[in-house]
Enzyme design. Structure first.
Site, PDB file in Angstrom:
ATOM      1  N   GLN A   1      -4.463  -1.730   9.535  1.00 60.26           N
ATOM      2  CA  GLN A   1      -4.321  -3.043   8.909  1.00 60.26           C
ATOM      3  C   GLN A   1      -4.903  -4.125   9.814  1.00 60.26           C
ATOM      4  O   GLN A   1      -4.584  -4.200  10.999  1.00 60.26           O
ATOM      5  CB  GLN A   1      -2.825  -3.313   8.618  1.00 60.26           C
ATOM      6  CG  GLN A   1      -2.558  -4.602   7.877  1.00 60.26           C
ATOM      7  CD  GLN A   1      -3.137  -4.611   6.461  1.00 60.26           C
ATOM      8  OE1 GLN A   1      -3.094  -3.631   5.742  1.00 60.26           O
ATOM      9  NE2 GLN A   1      -3.712  -5.746   6.074  1.00 60.26           N
TER      10      GLN A   1
ATOM     11  N   ASP B   1     -10.843   2.757   3.955  1.00 61.96           N
ATOM     12  CA  ASP B   1     -11.305   1.375   3.753  1.00 61.96           C
ATOM     13  C   ASP B   1     -12.829   1.294   3.623  1.00 61.96           C
ATOM     14  O   ASP B   1     -13.351   0.281   3.167  1.00 61.96           O
ATOM     15  CB  ASP B   1     -10.883   0.500   4.948  1.00 61.96           C
ATOM     16  CG  ASP B   1      -9.572  -0.234   4.696  1.00 61.96           C
ATOM     17  OD1 ASP B   1      -9.237  -0.456   3.518  1.00 61.96           O
ATOM     18  OD2 ASP B   1      -8.908  -0.614   5.682  1.00 61.96           O
TER      19      ASP B   1
ATOM     20  N   LYS C   1       0.844  -1.203   0.000  1.00 63.32           N
ATOM     21  CA  LYS C   1       0.000   0.000   0.000  1.00 63.32           C
ATOM     22  C   LYS C   1       0.878   1.251   0.000  1.00 63.32           C
ATOM     23  O   LYS C   1       0.595   2.224  -0.693  1.00 63.32           O
ATOM     24  CB  LYS C   1      -0.938  -0.017   1.216  1.00 63.32           C
ATOM     25  CG  LYS C   1      -2.032  -1.065   1.077  1.00 63.32           C
ATOM     26  CD  LYS C   1      -2.795  -1.306   2.363  1.00 63.32           C
ATOM     27  CE  LYS C   1      -3.718  -2.522   2.194  1.00 63.32           C
ATOM     28  NZ  LYS C   1      -4.381  -2.934   3.434  1.00 63.32           N
TER      29      LYS C   1
END
Ligand code: NAP
Length: 274
Positions: A92, A115, A48
Site C-alpha cells: 500500500q 498492482d 481490499k
C-alpha cells in the site's frame, strides 16, 4: 447523456471473479503490506481485504510499524516472492519517507505484482508485450468503456494527469487499443482547448479541473479524481452538472471509477501464475 454506472458493473465483475475463483484448483492468496498508520491507507487496505474475502480470495494483511527500514521491507517481499502459497503481493502506498518506493515496487515478483506497477509489467505494457497484470484503475476504465460499447479505436483521447498509477498506464492502454492519445499535466498550456478536442476525456488530477463544455456531443467523460469539496462532500475532477449536458457518456463520483478499481484489482488478484 448516459451515466457510466461503475457500481453496477463492478458488482457484475466481482460475481464473475467469484465464480472463476470457485472453479480454480487452488485458492489465490493476496498479501497486502501496510507500513505505518496512515488512516486513509488503513481504510483502503481494509476495503481490499473485504473485497477479496467476498470473492473467495484468501487475503493476509501484514502491518509493519512506521519506522520499518527499507531492508526489512525488502526481506519481507523476498520471503513472499519465494512463498508458493502467495499468488499476489501489494504494498500500500504511500510509504514512509525512509523507504524508497521504487526499490520496493521493483522487488515484487512481476508474476505476483497485482498492482501492475513493477518495471517489468510497465515495460511489457509499453513495448506491446502482455503484462502479467494491468494497473487496476486504467484496466477498470477500459472495462467500463467496453461494457457500454464505446469504441476506442481511432478516437482522440485526452488524459489529464501523468501519474504512474493512472495517467501513464491509461495512455499506454488506450494506445494499445488504437486511440490517438494526448497527455496533459501541470505544465500543459491551454488545457481547455485540449479537453474540447477529446472524444474520450479521462481526468486524473485531484482538483476540480474540468469546467468547460465538451467539443463533441458524443464525447465520453471519465472522472477518476476523488477529493472533498469545501463542504467535505466527496467529489471528482469534473463539474458534473455543467459538463454532463455537453457529452454523450459520463462517469459519476462516487459510483464510477472508484468501484471499478476495486473490481479490477480483484480480477487481477484472481490470476495465479506460480
Ligand atoms: P497524482 O500523482 O496526484 O498526480 C496528479 C497529476 O495531475 C499530475 O500528473 C499533475 O501534473 C497533474 N496536475 C496537477 N495539477 C494540474 C493542472 N492544473 N492541470 C493539469 N494537470 C495537473 O495523480 P493520481 O495518483 O493519478 O491521482 C489523481 C486523482 O485520482 C486523485 O484525486 C486520486 O485520489 C484519484 N484516484 C482515484 C482512483 C479511483 O479508483 N477512483 C484511483 C487512483 C487515483 P504534474 O505531473 O506536472 O505534477
Amino acid at each position: 447523456m448516459v451515466l457510466l454506472d461503475g457500481k453496477a458493473l463492478s458488482l457484475k465483475i466481482l460475481n464473475n471473479v467469484k465464480e472463476k475463483v470457485s472453479k480454480l484448483d487452488r485458492i489465490p492468496h493476496l498479501v497486502v503490506i501496510l507500513v505505518g498508520d496512515d488512516s486513509a491507507s488503513k481504510i483502503y487496505v481494509n476495503n481490499k481485504k473485504k473485497a477479496a474475502e467476498k470473492v473467495g480470495i484468501k487475503s493476509t494483511v501484514i502491518e509493519l510499524p512506521s519506522d520499518t527500514n527499507e531492508n526489512d521491507l525488502l526481506d519481507k517481499i523476498q520471503e513472499l516472492n519465494n512463498n508458493d502459497d502467495v499468488t499476489g503481493i501489494l504494498v500500500q502506498l504511500p510509504l514512509p519517507e525512509q523507504i524508497d518506493k521504487n526499490k520496493i515496487i521493483t522487488a515484487i515478483s512481476p508474476k505476483k505484482d497485482v498492482d501492475g506497477f513493477s518495471p517489468e509489467n510497465v515495460g511489457r505494457l509499453a513495448t506491446g508485450l502482455e503484462p502479467y497484470f494491468y494497473p487496476a484503475t486504467p484496466q477498470g476504465i477500459i472495462m467500463l468503456l467496453d461494457e457500454y460499447g464505446i469504441k476506442i479505436e481511432g478516437k482522440d483521447a485526452v488524459i489529464l494527469g501523468r501519474s504512474n498509477i493512472v495517467g501513464k498506464p491509461m495512455a499506454q492502454m488506450l494506445l494499445k487499443r488504437n486511440a490517438t492519445v494526448t497527455i496533459c499535466h501541470s505544465y500543459t498550456k491551454e488545457i481547455e482547448d485540449k479537453i474540447k478536442t477529446a472524444d474520450i476525456l479521462i481526468s486524473a488530477v485531484g482538483k476540480k479541473i474540468v469546467r468547460c463544455k465538451m467539443g463533441y456531443k458524443n464525447s465520453v467523460v471519465i472522472d477518476v479524481g476523488i477529493h472533498r469539496d469545501s463542504n467535505g462532500k466527496l467529489t471528482g475532477d469534473v463539474d458534473f452538472d455543467y459538463v454532463s449536458p455537453s457529452c454523450g457518456f459520463i462517469s459519476p463520483v462516487p459510483g464510477g471509477v472508484g468501484p471499478m478499481t476495486i473490481a479490477s484489482l480483484m480480477f487481477n488478484a484472481s490470476k495465479v501464475y506460480n
